[in-house]
Design an enzyme around this catalytic site. Sequence first.
Site, PDB file in Angstrom:
ATOM      1  N   HIS A  56       0.995   6.063   0.691  1.00 17.21           N
ATOM      2  CA  HIS A  56      -0.396   6.535   0.794  1.00 17.21           C
ATOM      3  C   HIS A  56      -0.868   6.439   2.234  1.00 17.21           C
ATOM      4  O   HIS A  56      -0.197   5.850   3.077  1.00 17.21           O
ATOM      5  CB  HIS A  56      -1.315   5.799  -0.173  1.00 17.21           C
ATOM      6  CG  HIS A  56      -1.529   4.336   0.109  1.00 17.21           C
ATOM      7  ND1 HIS A  56      -0.523   3.411   0.050  1.00 17.21           N
ATOM      8  CD2 HIS A  56      -2.650   3.649   0.459  1.00 17.21           C
ATOM      9  CE1 HIS A  56      -1.015   2.215   0.333  1.00 17.21           C
ATOM     10  NE2 HIS A  56      -2.293   2.327   0.599  1.00 17.21           N
ATOM     11  N   HIS A  58      -3.303   4.980   3.978  1.00 13.54           N
ATOM     12  CA  HIS A  58      -4.021   3.897   4.654  1.00 13.54           C
ATOM     13  C   HIS A  58      -3.277   3.423   5.912  1.00 13.54           C
ATOM     14  O   HIS A  58      -2.043   3.376   5.933  1.00 13.54           O
ATOM     15  CB  HIS A  58      -4.231   2.721   3.697  1.00 13.54           C
ATOM     16  CG  HIS A  58      -5.326   2.967   2.698  1.00 13.54           C
ATOM     17  ND1 HIS A  58      -5.435   2.264   1.522  1.00 13.54           N
ATOM     18  CD2 HIS A  58      -6.363   3.844   2.715  1.00 13.54           C
ATOM     19  CE1 HIS A  58      -6.495   2.703   0.840  1.00 13.54           C
ATOM     20  NE2 HIS A  58      -7.072   3.666   1.547  1.00 13.54           N
ATOM     21  N   ASP A  60      -2.687   0.593   7.272  1.00 16.31           N
ATOM     22  CA  ASP A  60      -1.728  -0.521   7.193  1.00 16.31           C
ATOM     23  C   ASP A  60      -0.406  -0.085   6.562  1.00 16.31           C
ATOM     24  O   ASP A  60       0.527  -0.887   6.461  1.00 16.31           O
ATOM     25  CB  ASP A  60      -2.333  -1.733   6.458  1.00 16.31           C
ATOM     26  CG  ASP A  60      -2.685  -1.442   5.011  1.00 16.31           C
ATOM     27  OD1 ASP A  60      -3.318  -0.405   4.734  1.00 16.31           O
ATOM     28  OD2 ASP A  60      -2.320  -2.270   4.142  1.00 16.31           O
ATOM     29  N   HIS A  61      -0.306   1.198   6.194  1.00 16.00           N
ATOM     30  CA  HIS A  61       0.951   1.743   5.658  1.00 16.00           C
ATOM     31  C   HIS A  61       1.537   2.857   6.535  1.00 16.00           C
ATOM     32  O   HIS A  61       2.684   3.222   6.345  1.00 16.00           O
ATOM     33  CB  HIS A  61       0.750   2.243   4.224  1.00 16.00           C
ATOM     34  CG  HIS A  61       0.348   1.136   3.298  1.00 16.00           C
ATOM     35  ND1 HIS A  61       1.209   0.544   2.417  1.00 16.00           N
ATOM     36  CD2 HIS A  61      -0.831   0.465   3.183  1.00 16.00           C
ATOM     37  CE1 HIS A  61       0.583  -0.439   1.780  1.00 16.00           C
ATOM     38  NE2 HIS A  61      -0.661  -0.505   2.223  1.00 16.00           N
ATOM     39  N   HIS A 114      -5.822   3.888  -6.346  1.00 19.13           N
ATOM     40  CA  HIS A 114      -6.105   3.199  -5.073  1.00 19.13           C
ATOM     41  C   HIS A 114      -6.539   4.249  -4.048  1.00 19.13           C
ATOM     42  O   HIS A 114      -7.562   4.099  -3.377  1.00 19.13           O
ATOM     43  CB  HIS A 114      -4.852   2.456  -4.636  1.00 19.13           C
ATOM     44  CG  HIS A 114      -4.955   1.755  -3.317  1.00 19.13           C
ATOM     45  ND1 HIS A 114      -5.742   0.655  -3.113  1.00 19.13           N
ATOM     46  CD2 HIS A 114      -4.352   2.008  -2.122  1.00 19.13           C
ATOM     47  CE1 HIS A 114      -5.625   0.257  -1.851  1.00 19.13           C
ATOM     48  NE2 HIS A 114      -4.782   1.059  -1.224  1.00 19.13           N
ATOM     49  N   ASP A 133       0.420   0.265  -2.997  1.00 17.73           N
ATOM     50  CA  ASP A 133      -0.787  -0.503  -3.334  1.00 17.73           C
ATOM     51  C   ASP A 133      -1.302  -0.119  -4.725  1.00 17.73           C
ATOM     52  O   ASP A 133      -2.496  -0.226  -4.991  1.00 17.73           O
ATOM     53  CB  ASP A 133      -1.884  -0.273  -2.285  1.00 17.73           C
ATOM     54  CG  ASP A 133      -1.582  -0.969  -0.972  1.00 17.73           C
ATOM     55  OD1 ASP A 133      -0.526  -1.611  -0.850  1.00 17.73           O
ATOM     56  OD2 ASP A 133      -2.418  -0.870  -0.047  1.00 17.73           O
ATOM     57  N   HIS A 171       1.828  -5.562  -0.672  1.00 20.20           N
ATOM     58  CA  HIS A 171       1.149  -6.738  -0.109  1.00 20.20           C
ATOM     59  C   HIS A 171       1.554  -8.017  -0.831  1.00 20.20           C
ATOM     60  O   HIS A 171       1.871  -7.996  -2.024  1.00 20.20           O
ATOM     61  CB  HIS A 171      -0.379  -6.598  -0.233  1.00 20.20           C
ATOM     62  CG  HIS A 171      -0.966  -5.544   0.644  1.00 20.20           C
ATOM     63  ND1 HIS A 171      -1.399  -5.798   1.926  1.00 20.20           N
ATOM     64  CD2 HIS A 171      -1.181  -4.231   0.430  1.00 20.20           C
ATOM     65  CE1 HIS A 171      -1.866  -4.680   2.465  1.00 20.20           C
ATOM     66  NE2 HIS A 171      -1.747  -3.705   1.570  1.00 20.20           N
TER      67      HIS A 171
HETATM   68 FE    FE Z   1      -2.361  -1.665   1.883  1.00 18.34          FE
HETATM   69 ZN    ZN Z   2      -3.851   0.800   0.725  1.00 17.45          ZN
END
Ligand code: FE
Ligand code: ZN
Length: 255
Positions: A56, A58, A60-61, A114, A133, A171
Site C-alpha cells: 500500500h 503509505h 513507511d512502506h 486500511h 497493514d 509492523h
Molecule cells: Fe504501516
Molecule cells: Zn499503512
Amino acid sequence: MPAEIRLFMIGSDNYGVLLHDPATGATASIDAGEAAPIAAELEAAGWRLTDILVTHHHGDHVAGVEALKARYGARVTAPAHDRDRVPGVDATVREGDAVAVGTLKGAVIETPGHTLGHVAYHFAGEKLLFSGDTLFALGCGRLFEGTPAQMWNSLSKLAALPGDTKVYCGHEYTLSNARFALRYDGANPALVARAAEVERMRAENRFTVPSTIAEERATNPFLRAGDPAVAAAIGLPGASPADVFAALREAKNRG
Ligand code: FE
Ligand code: ZN
C-alpha cells in the site's frame, strides 16, 4: 529449493522482509519503507534485489522504493489503485493476479480497509502470506480509507487461507495488540497462552512475526468477531460479525 526469508526492523516498528529464490537468485523486498536498512540486509545476505512488492501507498512502506530501484534496477509491483501514489511503479496488480519472484509464484489478494488499494501477497507453494497493514499478529490495521465492512471482508479472505500459512505483517505491534485482545477475549485459553508468550518475547526484544493463519484464527480478536464470547464482551450479543468487528476496531482506536 525452498524460499529463504530475512526479517528485520526498519525504524522502531516497521518490519522489513526479503524473499529470496535460491534457484534463480531473485530477491523481493516486501514494501520498502527505507532504503538503507534494506540495502544493508541485502549486502549481508549477498542477495541482489530484483523486485519490490508494494502492499500500500503509505510512506513507511514506500519511502525507500525510488532509491532501491535506482541502485538495483528492481521491478516495482504495486496495487493498481495506488498507481499514482507509489513511486516508480513498473507493474500494477489486482485481485487474483500472479506475481513471480524467480520461480516462486504468488497471488494478489485485494484487502481494502486500511487503505482502499491495499493488497496482500500469498505464495501458496511456500505457505507464505505478506499481509502488510491489513492483518497484524493479534491485530489489524487502522481504517484510514475503507469501511469496517470492507476490512472485515478483507480479513475474512486472509483467515480462509490454509492454517499453516506463515503470516509476515508490516509492523511489530503485537504486545499492545495482545493486551487489547485480553480485554475482549480473556477467557480464550489459546489467547491467554499466546499473550504470555508475546510478553516474554518482547521483554527479550524478539520478533513475534511470523505467526500462522491458524494462530490468528484462534487468538486474533478481529478474526474472532463471529465468536459469541467476543460479541458479548464488546456489548453486542447476537450482532453480526461485521458489526462486532467495527466495534472492536473503534475500541482499539480509543487505546
Ligand atoms: Fe504501516
Ligand atoms: Zn499503512
